[in-house]
Design an enzyme around this catalytic site. Sequence first.
Site, short mmCIF file in Angstrom:
data_model
loop_
_atom_site.label_atom_id
_atom_site.label_comp_id
_atom_site.label_asym_id
_atom_site.label_seq_id
_atom_site.Cartn_x
_atom_site.Cartn_y
_atom_site.Cartn_z
N ARG A 105 0.83 -1.21 0.00
CA ARG A 105 0.00 0.00 0.00
C ARG A 105 0.86 1.26 0.00
O ARG A 105 0.54 2.25 -0.68
CB ARG A 105 -0.93 0.03 1.21
N TYR A 213 0.62 -13.76 -0.77
CA TYR A 213 1.23 -13.44 -2.06
C TYR A 213 2.55 -12.69 -1.86
O TYR A 213 2.77 -12.10 -0.80
CB TYR A 213 0.30 -12.61 -2.96
N ASP A 290 -13.59 5.73 0.41
CA ASP A 290 -14.26 5.10 1.55
C ASP A 290 -15.27 6.01 2.22
O ASP A 290 -16.15 5.53 2.94
CB ASP A 290 -13.24 4.63 2.58
#
Length: 400
Positions: A105, A213, A290
């Site tokens: 991120r 991952y 959001d």
Amino acid sequence: MATDVVVVGGGIGGLATALALTRKGQRVTVLEQAPRFGEVGAGMQIAPNCTRILHEWGLLDEIKSLGVLPENIVMKDAVDGGVLSRLDLHDVERRYGFPYLVIHRSDLHGTLLRACRAAGVHLVTDVKVTGYEQVPGGAVAHVEGGEPVRGDVVIAADGLHSTARRLFSDDEPVSSAYVAYRGAVPIDKVAELDVHLKDVVVYVGPQCHLVQYPLRGGDMFNQVAVFESPKAKAGEAEWGTPDELDAAFDRTCAQVKAGLPLMWRNRWWRMYDRDPIMNWVQGRIALTGDAAHPPLQYLAQGAVMAIEDAWVLAANFHGDWDAALAAYNAVRPEHCRRVLTTARAWGEFWHHDGEQRDWRNQTLLERDVYDYTYIDWLFGPTATTPDQEPAMFISGDRLG
């Protein structure tokens, strides 16, 4: 400093909005509450509907250099470890024209931040926005201990607990009673474990799942462990605590259990979303990211939707803010409603037990690797008008 657009919030959605509108010739100011710009968290997934936009913005090559292009998404049963289904990500790129990638991120946020600085976005930190007000020809953001900041438009990208959303709804975040633990570690920490180093792997289990991952060119390994908290279901205030983590995965296979010691135990993320709202625009104030549509994470579309919001708003701006906001409001709430409600259903589907688990597994085993029935509406080009929004999978094809 004169500004045309005020963006409240300097996360991924806020920076994407600032960059997209600066590219349309707008002078943009971003107001961030924290003392510095940054992102907290670990890995995230970016689907082709987002990498398409990053390519248009000239950022995809940098993003690819910072992330990983996995070969497959593999879904496994968390109890017995068996493979249930697979998505061939090379074929996904062939079908949609752009790759599916995973990235930290902070690396995506950093790329957007550098792009905003290079584009001349005015970036301001240590500013707490306490309220919003319409004014003739624009709107203002009221700032704690400072002068109001005026723009032709104010875009609120202030997250799950958005102040601006109160102008549109008196709703509150909805607790799912699920909690996420994360952990990103150097790749050598998993050298002795049975893990996939070139795939996204999702183990789905009874009221729990584990996602794994690689990150940062394969130098790191990312995990997300999610489970339903008994304490939350019992109404306790302190829930999702580390003592619940290991118990939640007690029935899972050895491969899943082997990953749990690598999770960060000093921080966890309670999983909330909100019910969809179908109006995000009031005068010259608009919601994005959001603040407008916080999802549960099961479709990995939270940041993707925020970047799409930015792109759609900019694509519809041709000098008339009222027209641009109306066009944005005509298309984005419906798309994001679909994502929010499908994410809830997908989470239920993942977490089945007993006979429902058997049915889920059989459903996934019967799916052809190259069947995109449930994906085309999500991974295809982002709609800028309602008539471009693709049909979803037929209603009879239930997820659970």
